[in-house]
Every structure is written in structure tokens, then in C-alpha cells.
Design an enzyme around this catalytic site. Structure first.
Site, mmCIF file in Angstrom:
data_model
loop_
_atom_site.group_PDB
_atom_site.id
_atom_site.type_symbol
_atom_site.label_atom_id
_atom_site.label_comp_id
_atom_site.label_asym_id
_atom_site.label_seq_id
_atom_site.Cartn_x
_atom_site.Cartn_y
_atom_site.Cartn_z
ATOM 1 N N THR A 190 0.735 -1.006 -0.133
ATOM 2 C CA THR A 190 -0.100 -0.139 0.086
ATOM 3 C C THR A 190 0.868 1.188 -0.025
ATOM 4 O O THR A 190 0.479 2.293 0.215
ATOM 5 C CB THR A 190 -0.958 0.088 1.238
ATOM 6 O OG1 THR A 190 -0.118 -0.293 2.287
ATOM 7 C CG2 THR A 190 -1.880 -1.196 1.297
ATOM 8 N N LYS A 191 2.179 1.106 -0.137
ATOM 9 C CA LYS A 191 3.020 2.322 0.224
ATOM 10 C C LYS A 191 3.494 3.094 -1.293
ATOM 11 O O LYS A 191 3.202 2.145 -2.454
ATOM 12 C CB LYS A 191 4.259 2.044 0.901
ATOM 13 C CG LYS A 191 4.012 1.340 2.330
ATOM 14 C CD LYS A 191 3.406 2.554 3.120
ATOM 15 C CE LYS A 191 3.210 2.190 4.527
ATOM 16 N NZ LYS A 191 2.119 1.219 4.831
#
Ligand code: T4K
Length: 376
Positions: A190-191
Site C-alpha cells: 500500500t506504500k
């Protein structure tokens, strides 16, 4: 409502970027040919050098299997066993990684504009048992690093930064990762930059760095010898391959994020909705990872989340609750009114490099419609 699968949403809060599959396959073929799939393979080593070069940092970078273990390695390698002063406004992993290692937490409140830990509150929380300051560059916004490090120096304690959100962030012209005694960056899916699961750490003291290096691989000092107690926090070649692919695209991904972020910011600035946004600390060059908005009340936020969810928009309450409210984390209760209030009222809108400007505009129209209906 939050339990819907990502596919059920038109816009998810953080849609992971996936490079063209052919690019990843090229590295998979190399891995297959070498049969070296983990335990310090060439892709991990190459990725560490690319990360160091990209950030322009002088300390070596050590890749790990996830950011949480990265923080735990830092605590162990620095010999921190007792109390740490930390922020309640962050993802739970900042605190739980420390508790898992047996550390005791003292929560210090945050600044209401930057949402990072307040140096004055830090200083007020330090006592003779405090062994370190554990601060988070939340949303990639720089902590007040100068003030925090002055306080740390006065009390002769180290500063550890949870820089999970701070890939590629600069502060006053140099990498934010240069600050503090050690930092951890998460490279979770999710980064902004990801290796599916993963992370990396860096430490100022070469002795700490050396311990991190052997602690992440069971403590090995050669095939049949050991430096001491270690753990398994190694990154595999398959994960590193994703990171190497990401480097082909990262500048473009960050600039697309910046565009989406700017659309939201312009919409907010041109509206008279009762919402506020995060203030970047002056000197921060962000990576545009998140677009948090602050509501006037939790009640309105909850109604808005419901409204957006029904329209396929997955906005998330990053970061709720304020961690000082969780009895299993707090050794004793500390009053963090700003963090409690912010955590109740903050919502992150979808922000991914795969979004178009029109997507962000549509999300914003939903927010506007919500308020129109609320007031009708
Ligand atoms: N410190 C801080 C300050 C952190 O924020 C984190 C992690 C850590 C430490 C620890 O680092 P790691 O050990 O994770 O390296 C996510 C991430 O799992 C976590 O890495 C992250 N912070 C945290 C803030 O968020 P969730 O529970 O929100 O993820 P999830 O599965 O609900 O997905 C979020 C959104 O992304 C959804 O809208 C769906 C979408 N998504 C997600 C995944 C994984 C996809 O579309 N595809 C996917 O594969 O935790």
C-alpha cells in the site's frame, strides 16, 4: 462496510501499483536461472544500493521482510529495553512492535497542524527511565526533527523514526532518513514504493548497523557460527524483484500522486466545506502518499464514510483510534487530547498513482454532495 473486498470499490484508499508483468517476469527468469531465491541474493543487494543512491544517504540500507520487524530489529540492535516516548497518532505497528519487544510506552501528544509528535510534550514525558524517543513521520510529514534531536541530545537518548510513510521524502533539501539515530521505511503493497511486503532500515552508528545486518538473518556469522541472538527478517529475491521494477516507474508515480493530491487540495481550498487538511512542515518535500481531511466531528465523518462507501469510494480512518486509548498498549494513561480529537475526525481519501484527475474530482463531488444532503 469496511469489510468489503477491494474489488467491490471503484476507488480504494491505496491501490497498489503493479508494473507491467513482463518487466517482473524478466527478473523472475533471472531468479529461476540462478536458483538463488532468498538469503542475501543479488537482487536484494542491488536494491539496497539503489535505495541508498535514490535517497542520497550516507548510511547503508538493510532490506527486511516487513517494516514491523525492521522496527523490532532497531530496538534490539540499539539495546533498548525499557521506556520509550512515542506518538499516539500513527498506525498501530509503531507501538505494537515496541510492546512486542517488551518496551513500555509513554505517549506524548501531537502538534495540531503537522500531526507529528509535539517536542514540548516529548520533553515533558521524558524521565530517568526513558531510553529512546520513537516518533513517526506520519503521512510522510517531517517531524520537528531539529527540536526532537535537541531534546534527545539534552537527555542523552537516541531518536528512532518510524519513517514507514517517508520513502523519498526530503526535508530541507536532504533525505528525511538522514535524521535520527535510526529509521525504518515500510515497502508494503500500500506504500508509494513497494516490494509487496517488505521494508528497509538504516542506522547512524556503524555498530548498530552491523548488528541489524546479522540479527536479520538469525545471527549468523558464517554457515556454522553465530554472533548472537537473531531473528528471520530477510527479504526474498522475489520481493526485491518487485522493488527493482518499481524503480523504473517511481519518479512518474510520485509525480502522478502529486497531481491527484493537488486536485484534492485545490477542491478543498475552493470550497467552503467545514474540512481542513494537513499542513506540511516547512521544508518538507513530500511523496504525496495520503490525502487526510479533518472533519468537524466524528459523527459527520462516520456518516460521510457510509455515504462514500455506498458510492464505491473506500476512504479510510487512518489513523484511528489514538493509540493511547488502547489499554493493551498503554502502560499508564496519558492525556493526549489533540491526538484523540484528530484520530476521531481524520479520513484519508483514495490516492493512488493509478487514479485519473477526473477520478479525484469525482470523489470530491461525492464529498460535496454528502455535505449538501447533510444540510438539506
Ligand atoms: N508504521 C507505520 C506508521 C505504518 O503505517 C505501518 C504500516 C508500519 C509501521 C508497519 O509496516 P509493515 O510491517 O506493514 O511494512 C495497511 C498496511 O498493511 C500497512 O503496511 C500500513 N502501515 C497500514 C497503514 O495500512 P490496511 O489494514 O489498511 O490494509 P488493507 O488490506 O485494508 O488495504 C488498504 C487498501 O488498499 C484497501 O482499500 C484495499 C487496497 N489494497 C490493499 C492490498 C494489500 C489493494 O487494492 N490490494 C492489496 O493487495 O493496512
Amino acid at each position: 462496510m469496511q469489510d468489503l473486498e477491494p474489488a467491490a470499490f471503484q476507488f480504494v484508499v491505496n491501490k497498489p501499483y503493479l508494473p507491467p508483468v513482463e518487466e517482473y517476469m524478466r527478473y523472475l527468469r533471472e531468479i529461476w536461472d540462478r536458483s538463488h531465491i532468498t538469503n542475501g541474493g543479488p537482487l536484494v543487494k542491488g536494491l539496497e544500493l539503489r535505495l541508498q543512491e535514490f535517497h542520497g544517504v550516507s548510511y547503508p540500507i538493510r532490506c527486511v521482510s516487513n517494516g514491523t520487524l525492521g522496527l523490532q530489529l532497531i530496538f534490539k540492535a540499539m539495546g533498548i529495553k525499557g521506556d520509550v516516548v512515542t506518538t499516539p497518532f500513527t498506525y498501530i505497528a509503531t507501538s505494537s512492535s515496541a510492546r512486542w519487544d517488551g518496551l513500555r510506552l509513554k505517549f506524548a501528544d501531537i502538534e495540531s497542524s503537522s500531526l507529528t509528535i509535539d517536542p514540548e510534550a516529548v520533553e515533558a514525558s521524558i524521565d530517568s527511565r526513558t531510553e529512546a524517543i520513537l516518533a513517526t513521520h506520519v503521512y510522510g510529514n517531517a517531524c520537528d526533527v531539529e527540536a526532537i534531536e535537541r531534546i534527545a541530545a539534552r537527555h542523552s537518548i537516541p531518536v528512532i523514526y518510524d519513517a514507514a510513510h517517508a520513502f523519498g521524502v526530503n526535508y530541507k533539501g536532504r533525505s528525511l532518513l538522514e535524521w535520527g539515530d535510526a529509521s525504518m521505511v515500510s515497502t508494503h503493497a500500500t506504500k508509494v514504493f513497494h516490494t509487496v511486503e517488505g521494508g528497509f532500515v538504516l542506522a547512524r552508528d556503524p555498530k548498530v548497523d552491523e548488528r541489524i545486518e546479522w540479527m536479520r538473518r538469525f545471527g549468523h556469522n558464517g554457515p556454522n557460527a553465530f554472533h548472537g541472538v537473531g531473528i528471520n527478517a530477510k527479504m526474498s529475491e522475489l520481493h526485491a524483484a518487485m522493488g527493482v521494477c518499481m524503480f523504473e516507474h517511481i519518479n512518474e508515480l510520485i509525480s502522478t500522486r502529486r497531481e491527484i493530491w493537488s486536485v484534492y487540495a485545490a477542491c478543498l481550498a475552493n470550497s467552503d466545506l467545514p474540512l481542513n487538511r494537513l499542513e506540511w512542515r516547512v521544508g518538507t518535500e513530500p511523496n504525496w502518499a495520503y490525502f487526510p481531511i479533518l472533519f468537524g466531528s466524528e459523527e459527520v465523518l462516520v456518516a460521510c464514510v457510509q455515504y462514500l462507501t455506498e458510492r464505491g469510494v473506500n476512504a479510510r480512518r487512518y489513523f484511528y483510534p489514538s493509540l493511547d486509548q488502547l489499554s493493551f498498549l498503554a502502560g499508564s494513561t496519558f492525556d493526549c487530547p489533540i491526538a484523540s480529537s484528530v484520530a476521531e475526525r481524520v479520513l484519508c481519501l483514495p490516492l493512488s498513482a493509478g487514479m485519473a484527475i477526473s477520478d479525484a474530482e469525482l470523489v470530491w463531488r461525492y464529498v460535496e454532495h454528502f455535505f449538501k444532503e447533510l444540510h438539506s
